[in-house]
Write a protein that holds these residues in place. Structure first.
Motif, PDB file in Angstrom:
ATOM      1  N   PHE A 133       0.835  -1.203   0.000  1.00 25.97           N
ATOM      2  CA  PHE A 133       0.000   0.000   0.000  1.00 25.97           C
ATOM      3  C   PHE A 133       0.865   1.246   0.000  1.00 25.97           C
ATOM      4  CE2 PHE A 133      -3.212  -2.955   1.499  1.00 25.97           C
ATOM      5  CZ  PHE A 133      -4.384  -2.463   0.939  1.00 25.97           C
ATOM      6  N   LEU A 134       0.481   2.238  -0.771  1.00 25.78           N
ATOM      7  CA  LEU A 134       1.128   3.540  -0.701  1.00 25.78           C
ATOM      8  C   LEU A 134       0.767   4.205   0.633  1.00 25.78           C
ATOM      9  CD1 LEU A 134       0.515   4.842  -4.318  1.00 25.78           C
ATOM     10  CD2 LEU A 134       2.750   4.597  -3.218  1.00 25.78           C
ATOM     11  N   PRO A 135       1.651   5.057   1.186  1.00 25.15           N
ATOM     12  CA  PRO A 135       1.342   5.744   2.446  1.00 25.15           C
ATOM     13  C   PRO A 135       0.064   6.568   2.343  1.00 25.15           C
ATOM     14  CG  PRO A 135       3.672   5.963   1.914  1.00 25.15           C
ATOM     15  CD  PRO A 135       3.013   5.357   0.704  1.00 25.15           C
ATOM     16  N   ARG A 136      -0.601   6.727   3.468  1.00 25.84           N
ATOM     17  CA  ARG A 136      -1.860   7.483   3.496  1.00 25.84           C
ATOM     18  C   ARG A 136      -1.636   8.982   3.320  1.00 25.84           C
ATOM     19  NH1 ARG A 136      -6.277   4.842   6.084  1.00 25.84           N
ATOM     20  NH2 ARG A 136      -5.801   2.679   6.643  1.00 25.84           N
ATOM     21  N   LYS A 137      -0.595   9.506   3.965  1.00 26.16           N
ATOM     22  CA  LYS A 137      -0.349  10.947   3.939  1.00 26.16           C
ATOM     23  C   LYS A 137       0.382  11.337   2.663  1.00 26.16           C
ATOM     24  CE  LYS A 137      -0.185  11.377   8.980  1.00 26.16           C
ATOM     25  NZ  LYS A 137       0.637  11.799  10.155  1.00 26.16           N
ATOM     26  N   GLN A 138      -0.023  12.484   2.103  1.00 27.38           N
ATOM     27  CA  GLN A 138       0.517  12.869   0.804  1.00 27.38           C
ATOM     28  C   GLN A 138       2.028  13.057   0.834  1.00 27.38           C
ATOM     29  OE1 GLN A 138      -0.500  16.734  -0.860  1.00 27.38           O
ATOM     30  NE2 GLN A 138      -0.572  15.830  -2.916  1.00 27.38           N
ATOM     31  N   SER A 143       7.141  11.048  -1.082  1.00 22.72           N
ATOM     32  CA  SER A 143       8.500  10.615  -0.760  1.00 22.72           C
ATOM     33  C   SER A 143       8.739   9.175  -1.218  1.00 22.72           C
ATOM     34  CB  SER A 143       8.746  10.739   0.747  1.00 22.72           C
ATOM     35  OG  SER A 143      10.031  10.274   1.089  1.00 22.72           O
ATOM     36  N   ALA A 144       7.746   8.304  -0.952  1.00 24.21           N
ATOM     37  CA  ALA A 144       7.867   6.899  -1.360  1.00 24.21           C
ATOM     38  C   ALA A 144       7.947   6.783  -2.881  1.00 24.21           C
ATOM     39  CB  ALA A 144       6.686   6.099  -0.826  1.00 24.21           C
ATOM     40  N   LEU A 145       7.128   7.554  -3.577  1.00 23.10           N
ATOM     41  CA  LEU A 145       7.161   7.519  -5.044  1.00 23.10           C
ATOM     42  C   LEU A 145       8.459   8.115  -5.573  1.00 23.10           C
ATOM     43  CD1 LEU A 145       3.465   8.556  -5.733  1.00 23.10           C
ATOM     44  CD2 LEU A 145       4.496   6.350  -6.307  1.00 23.10           C
ATOM     45  N   GLY A 146       8.973   9.129  -4.884  1.00 24.38           N
ATOM     46  CA  GLY A 146      10.237   9.730  -5.296  1.00 24.38           C
ATOM     47  C   GLY A 146      11.382   8.733  -5.252  1.00 24.38           C
ATOM     48  N   SER A 160      -6.514   2.143  -1.627  1.00 19.93           N
ATOM     49  CA  SER A 160      -7.898   2.335  -1.202  1.00 19.93           C
ATOM     50  C   SER A 160      -8.638   3.120  -2.279  1.00 19.93           C
ATOM     51  CB  SER A 160      -7.927   3.103   0.121  1.00 19.93           C
ATOM     52  OG  SER A 160      -9.187   3.711   0.322  1.00 19.93           O
ATOM     53  N   PRO A 161      -9.897   2.771  -2.575  1.00 15.97           N
ATOM     54  CA  PRO A 161     -10.636   3.543  -3.577  1.00 15.97           C
ATOM     55  C   PRO A 161     -10.788   5.013  -3.186  1.00 15.97           C
ATOM     56  CG  PRO A 161     -12.098   2.038  -2.390  1.00 15.97           C
ATOM     57  CD  PRO A 161     -10.702   1.658  -2.030  1.00 15.97           C
ATOM     58  N   ASN A 162     -10.816   5.283  -1.895  1.00 12.83           N
ATOM     59  CA  ASN A 162     -10.964   6.658  -1.430  1.00 12.83           C
ATOM     60  C   ASN A 162      -9.724   7.504  -1.681  1.00 12.83           C
ATOM     61  OD1 ASN A 162     -13.541   6.037  -0.417  1.00 12.83           O
ATOM     62  ND2 ASN A 162     -12.687   5.361   1.540  1.00 12.83           N
ATOM     63  N   ARG A 163      -8.565   6.856  -1.813  1.00 10.27           N
ATOM     64  CA  ARG A 163      -7.318   7.602  -2.027  1.00 10.27           C
ATOM     65  C   ARG A 163      -6.796   7.475  -3.453  1.00 10.27           C
ATOM     66  NH1 ARG A 163      -6.121   5.105   2.932  1.00 10.27           N
ATOM     67  NH2 ARG A 163      -4.741   3.600   1.905  1.00 10.27           N
ATOM     68  N   LEU A 164      -7.515   6.762  -4.306  1.00  7.99           N
ATOM     69  CA  LEU A 164      -7.011   6.480  -5.644  1.00  7.99           C
ATOM     70  C   LEU A 164      -6.717   7.750  -6.438  1.00  7.99           C
ATOM     71  CD1 LEU A 164      -6.284   4.493  -7.881  1.00  7.99           C
ATOM     72  CD2 LEU A 164      -8.707   4.476  -8.548  1.00  7.99           C
ATOM     73  N   ALA A 165      -7.637   8.696  -6.464  1.00 10.56           N
ATOM     74  CA  ALA A 165      -7.441   9.922  -7.247  1.00 10.56           C
ATOM     75  C   ALA A 165      -6.216  10.686  -6.758  1.00 10.56           C
ATOM     76  CB  ALA A 165      -8.687  10.807  -7.164  1.00 10.56           C
ATOM     77  N   ALA A 166      -6.073  10.796  -5.443  1.00  9.31           N
ATOM     78  CA  ALA A 166      -4.922  11.501  -4.880  1.00  9.31           C
ATOM     79  C   ALA A 166      -3.624  10.777  -5.204  1.00  9.31           C
ATOM     80  CB  ALA A 166      -5.082  11.647  -3.368  1.00  9.31           C
ATOM     81  N   ASP A 170      -0.421  12.034  -7.419  1.00  9.27           N
ATOM     82  CA  ASP A 170       0.941  12.020  -6.876  1.00  9.27           C
ATOM     83  C   ASP A 170       1.884  11.204  -7.757  1.00  9.27           C
ATOM     84  OD1 ASP A 170       0.223  13.663  -4.804  1.00  9.27           O
ATOM     85  OD2 ASP A 170      -0.049  12.047  -3.354  1.00  9.27           O
ATOM     86  N   VAL A 171       1.381  10.140  -8.380  1.00 10.49           N
ATOM     87  CA  VAL A 171       2.194   9.392  -9.347  1.00 10.49           C
ATOM     88  C   VAL A 171       2.591  10.316 -10.497  1.00 10.49           C
ATOM     89  CG1 VAL A 171       2.144   7.566 -11.093  1.00 10.49           C
ATOM     90  CG2 VAL A 171       1.295   7.102  -8.793  1.00 10.49           C
ATOM     91  N   ALA A 172       1.622  11.105 -10.962  1.00 10.96           N
ATOM     92  CA  ALA A 172       1.910  12.044 -12.049  1.00 10.96           C
ATOM     93  C   ALA A 172       2.935  13.087 -11.620  1.00 10.96           C
ATOM     94  CB  ALA A 172       0.622  12.720 -12.506  1.00 10.96           C
ATOM     95  N   THR A 173       2.814  13.567 -10.380  1.00  9.78           N
ATOM     96  CA  THR A 173       3.746  14.574  -9.875  1.00  9.78           C
ATOM     97  C   THR A 173       5.150  14.009  -9.707  1.00  9.78           C
ATOM     98  OG1 THR A 173       1.986  15.761  -8.698  1.00  9.78           O
ATOM     99  CG2 THR A 173       4.247  16.109  -7.936  1.00  9.78           C
ATOM    100  N   ALA A 174       5.232  12.825  -9.102  1.00 12.62           N
ATOM    101  CA  ALA A 174       6.540  12.249  -8.770  1.00 12.62           C
ATOM    102  C   ALA A 174       7.210  11.550  -9.942  1.00 12.62           C
ATOM    103  CB  ALA A 174       6.392  11.277  -7.597  1.00 12.62           C
TER     104      ALA A 174
END
Length: 289
Positions: A133-138, A143-146, A160-166, A170-174
């Motif tokens: 799982f990716l971390p909950r906090k942005q 940082s993990a994606l970096g 989580s489906p609730n965090r998918l958009a975020a 973040d994948v796009a940003t990192a």
């Protein structure tokens, strides 16, 4: 012994004959959620009612020694709610304790959301890494994606489906707006869906609201285009740090895809030539590991 048994991730017909036979004979089952396991037994038509022991993230470390001792005298079947125990599910600490105690561990293979998503993603499957799982906090997620920005292998995440958009944003940003991803939703279930495209392009879709179990598959970083001159400079840099020329050429060849022979011969030849007034710039590509 301890028997790690994979259970369906959605479609009950994916339960293996061996799984059903094992549950019919089991005396003790360690289950991530005993209520879910009780429903599974009924749904599979298993008439046996084994003793169910809760084994989850909050008690596994404390329960491991007790369950290992129990497995010395009877077979202990280990189930997670869906898929393979130990893969982002309880079971790892139990297996670790069993190995240390000399208790046998075997497996009943079966459904895995990780491998299923990878297979249908359309992304390279020859080399991949599962990141959980990716971390909950942005901030922690970025940082993990970096840390994975130069990962060449296909990456698989649970989300989580609730965090998918975020997370897609973040994948796009990192990793870049154009990084290709596949969002696999409700695999093997009635509303199974796979959305493919760039991370940025899928954010609006995910922002509308997504339900169900999500596996996010992300393409690895593309190969860096490095010229022979730059590769030779990198070889020379390693040699100046004490690496043998032959080993340095092999390491840079692995990191860049350049020919080891060409790197070696060019670097060797450069030793007999006067140094250039302006050495080639060496880009910041991954150092060989």
């Amino acid at each position: 012994m301890i028997i790690l048994a994979a259970t369906p991730i959605g479609n009950l017909k994916d339960a293996s004959v061996r799984l059903v036979e094992t549950l019919e004979a089991a005396e003790v089952v360690a289950a991530e959620d005993t209520r879910v396991t009780a429903k599974l037994l009924r749904a599979l038509g298993v008439e046996n009612r084994p003793r169910l022991i809760a084994l989850h993230d909050h008690n596994e470390r404390e329960k491991a020694a007790e369950l290992v001792e129990l497995a010395r005298s009877t077979d202990l079947v280990v189930l997670s709610d869906a898929g393979m125990p130990t893969v982002s599910d309880p079971g790892f600490h139990l297996v670790q304790a069993a190995v240390a105690a000399g208790v046998d561990v075997t497996i009943i293979p079966g459904p895995s959301a990780v491998v299923s998503a990878l297979a249908v993603s359309g992304l390279p499957t020859d080399r991949f890494t599962f990141e959980g799982f990716l971390p909950r906090k942005q901030g922690e997620r970025l940082s993990a994606l970096g840390d994975l920005v130069r990962e060449r292998r296909t990456m698989v995440f649970f989300e989580s489906p609730n965090r998918l958009a975020a997370s897609l944003a973040d994948v796009a940003t990192a990793l870049g707006d154009d990084r290709v991803v596949a969002v696999c939703r409700e695999l093997t279930k009635l509303y199974e869906e796979v959305k493919r495209g760039s991370a940025a392009s899928l954010v609006p879709w995910a922002s509308e609201g997504v339900k169900g179990e999500i596996v996010l598959v992300v393409a690895g970083a593309g190969a860096l285009e490095v010229t022979l001159a730059v590769g030779v400079a990198q070889v020379q840099e390693l040699v100046s740090d004490g690496t043998r020329l032959k080993d340095a050429a092999a390491a840079i060849a692995d990191a860049t895809g350049l020919s080891k022979r060409d790197l070696y011969e060019a670097a060797l030849a450069s030793r007999t030539r006067p140094a250039a007034s302006t050495p080639p710039q060496v880009p910041d590509f991954p150092q060989p590991r």
